[in-house]
Design a protein around this motif. Structure first.
Motif, short mmCIF file in Angstrom:
data_model
loop_
_atom_site.label_atom_id
_atom_site.label_comp_id
_atom_site.label_asym_id
_atom_site.label_seq_id
_atom_site.Cartn_x
_atom_site.Cartn_y
_atom_site.Cartn_z
N PHE A 17 0.84 -1.21 0.00
CA PHE A 17 0.00 0.00 0.00
C PHE A 17 0.87 1.25 0.00
O PHE A 17 0.60 2.22 -0.70
N GLY A 33 -5.32 1.92 -5.72
CA GLY A 33 -4.55 0.91 -5.01
C GLY A 33 -5.00 0.81 -3.57
O GLY A 33 -5.86 0.00 -3.22
N GLN A 34 -4.46 1.68 -2.72
CA GLN A 34 -4.77 1.63 -1.29
C GLN A 34 -6.25 1.92 -1.06
O GLN A 34 -6.81 2.86 -1.64
N GLY A 35 -6.86 1.13 -0.18
CA GLY A 35 -8.28 1.27 0.06
C GLY A 35 -8.61 2.36 1.05
O GLY A 35 -8.73 2.10 2.24
N TYR A 122 -4.88 -10.51 4.17
CA TYR A 122 -4.51 -9.11 4.40
C TYR A 122 -3.08 -9.09 4.92
O TYR A 122 -2.70 -9.91 5.76
N ASN A 171 -10.82 -9.12 2.30
CA ASN A 171 -9.87 -8.30 1.53
C ASN A 171 -8.69 -9.21 1.18
O ASN A 171 -8.12 -9.82 2.09
N TYR A 202 -15.25 -4.97 7.18
CA TYR A 202 -16.14 -4.59 6.07
C TYR A 202 -17.58 -5.08 6.31
O TYR A 202 -18.33 -5.30 5.36
N LYS A 232 -13.68 2.02 8.03
CA LYS A 232 -14.38 1.67 6.81
C LYS A 232 -15.82 2.13 6.85
O LYS A 232 -16.32 2.73 5.91
N PHE A 317 -13.25 -3.57 -2.80
CA PHE A 317 -12.31 -3.99 -3.84
C PHE A 317 -12.93 -4.86 -4.92
O PHE A 317 -13.81 -5.66 -4.65
N ARG A 363 -5.88 -6.06 -7.90
CA ARG A 363 -6.98 -5.50 -7.11
C ARG A 363 -7.14 -4.00 -7.36
O ARG A 363 -6.17 -3.26 -7.31
N1 GLN Z 1 -6.76 -1.80 4.20
C1 GLN Z 1 -6.30 -0.95 3.16
C2 GLN Z 1 -6.23 -1.75 1.86
O1 GLN Z 1 -6.33 -2.94 1.85
C3 GLN Z 1 -4.94 -0.39 3.38
C4 GLN Z 1 -4.50 -0.09 4.74
C5 GLN Z 1 -3.02 0.05 4.78
O2 GLN Z 1 -2.45 0.85 4.06
N2 GLN Z 1 -2.40 -0.75 5.58
O3 GLN Z 1 -6.05 -1.14 0.85
#
Ligand code: GLN
Ligand code: PMP
Length: 385
Positions: A17, A33-35, A122, A171, A202, A232, A317, A363
């Motif tokens: 990320f 990219g980053q969520g 994750y 995720n 989530y 979230k 995602f 993703r």
């Molecule tokens: N959970 C977020 C993702 O999957 C990112 C969080 C992080 O940067 N650690 O994109």
């Protein structure tokens, strides 16, 4: 390789990320990219944080979290799932779900123990298992439907297994574990006397199926550590307010490690997330509807750009298989994508031990403004030409 880093953490470099968000900034690309959302969450929640700062709630909050937030977490678990946790002994506020995961793993397993989890996982799961000194064993969720083989799960459990680390909605795949799948996991946990640590950040982003909290399944309330996060659900990912719900003995164990990681965090934001958790049902359904629309928009745009889309049942995602582009290396693809068309995505392979299973998967995050999603899809469409 960094010679100073302890051996057990050497496989872990910079998170994907951080790498991909830095690439987005460097290239000016759209960051899928980053969520994290590119808009703020509810005004009333934001104002509650400002009010809490103005009211002087700026010193250390209590170690287990402010009572207002613990009561709000309790009421939320009751309202949505009928789960009853004691706000004083069964709920612990943490620095985001990230700290909850770390504190739980450091408290509940150690050298010689094994942790079973599903891949893709994750990224912090593997790192925290390594920090605890335990060993991870993974069961692969196989695209395109991301189901798992119950025999493979059963085989992954050994006499050393201490716990199963679960994530639903999941995720990076967007999978929502079905009640039947969760029952398979729950029955195995009971048969082999395992704990389950379940990351449900989530929980409100389920588009197909239903979110079934592991703790609601028969026999699981006492052996489950449930992890949640305000980041979230209220679109304030930088506030880092998370929580753990479990039996008093499990919460006490997690608290023992948590108090030496951060001790406490996010004082004024705890007041704000309490306000968020008490919002009427309409907020939660509206939030889901908004994200569902974004998911559909992104999935349609990705398909239109020529990708095979693995449509997510939940989360932020969507995943694509780049073999439809005649490419197989998702990592190389993501590193070149900002230069080729001005979009950043995340290579799913970093979430896999089985490199072959994850290599062609990429993703994309859908938690962005619709015009940003549309522009990203237009740029991606140019890629095929
Ligand atoms: N959970 C977020 C993702 O999957 C990112 C969080 C992080 O940067 N650690 O994109
Ligand atoms: N678990 C999962 C599955 C996640 O995607 C994330 C990041 N969004 C986290 C935990 C971390 O949550 P937090 O930002 O609350 O630390």
């Amino acid at each position: 390789m960094n010679p100073y880093l302890v051996e057990r953490l050497r496989p872990f470099g910079t998170t994907i990320f951080a790498e991909m968000s830095a690439l987005a900034v460097e290239t000016g690309a759209i960051n899928l990219g980053q969520g994290f959302p590119d808009t703020d969450g509810p005004e009333v929640v934001k104002q509650a944080a400002i009010d809490a700062i103005d009211a002087g709630h700026n010193q250390y909050p209590p170690g287990i979290g402010i009572p207002e937030l613990r009561r709000a977490i309790r009421a939320h678990q009751q309202r949505f799932y009928g789960l009853d946790f004691d706000a004083d002994t069964e709920i612990l506020v943490t620095a985001g779900a990230t700290e909850a995961i770390a504190a739980a793993l450091l408290a509940l397993c150690g050298p010689g123990d094994e942790v079973v989890t599903f891949e893709p996982y994750y990224d912090s799961y593997a790192a925290c298992i390594a920090m605890s000194g335990a060993t991870r064993r993974v069961v692969t969720l196989r695209a395109p439907d991301y189901s798992f083989d119950p025999d493979e799960l059963r085989a992954a459990v050994t006499p050393q297994t201490k716990l199963i680390l679960l994530n639903t909605p999941h995720n990076p795949t967007g999978k929502v574990f079905s009640r039947a799948e969760l029952t398979t996991i729950a029955e195995l946990a009971q048969e082999r006397d395992l704990l389950v640590v379940t990351d449900e950040v989530y929980e409100h982003l389920v588009y197909e199926g239903e979110h079934v909290p592991m703790a609601t399944l028969p026999g699981m309330r006492e052996r489950t550590v449930t992890i949640g996060s305000g980041g979230k659900t209220f679109s304030f990912t930088g506030w880092k307010v998370g929580w753990v719900c479990a039996s008093p003995a499990l919460v006490t164990a997690v608290k023992t490690t948590k108090q030496f990681l951060t001790y406490v965090s996010s004082g004024p934001f705890q007041y704000a997330i309490a306000v968020g958790l008490e919002l009427p049902d309409a907020y939660f359904t509206g939030f889901r509807a908004e994200m569902l629309d974004k998911r559909d928009r992104l999935c349609a745009g990705l398909a239109d750009a020529g990708f095979d889309v693995l449509r997510p049942q939940g989360t932020y995602f969507a995943t694509v298989d780049i073999r439809s582009f005649g490419e197989t290396n998702g990592l190389a693809f993501c590193r070149s994508l900002p230069h080729r068309c001005g979009v950043v995505a995340v290579p799913s392979v970093v979430f896999y031990d089985d490199v072959a299973a994850g290599a062609p998967l990429v993703r994309f995050a859908c938690c962005k403004r619709t015009e940003v999603l549309d522009e990203a899809c237009t740029r991606l469409k140019g890629l095929a030409k």
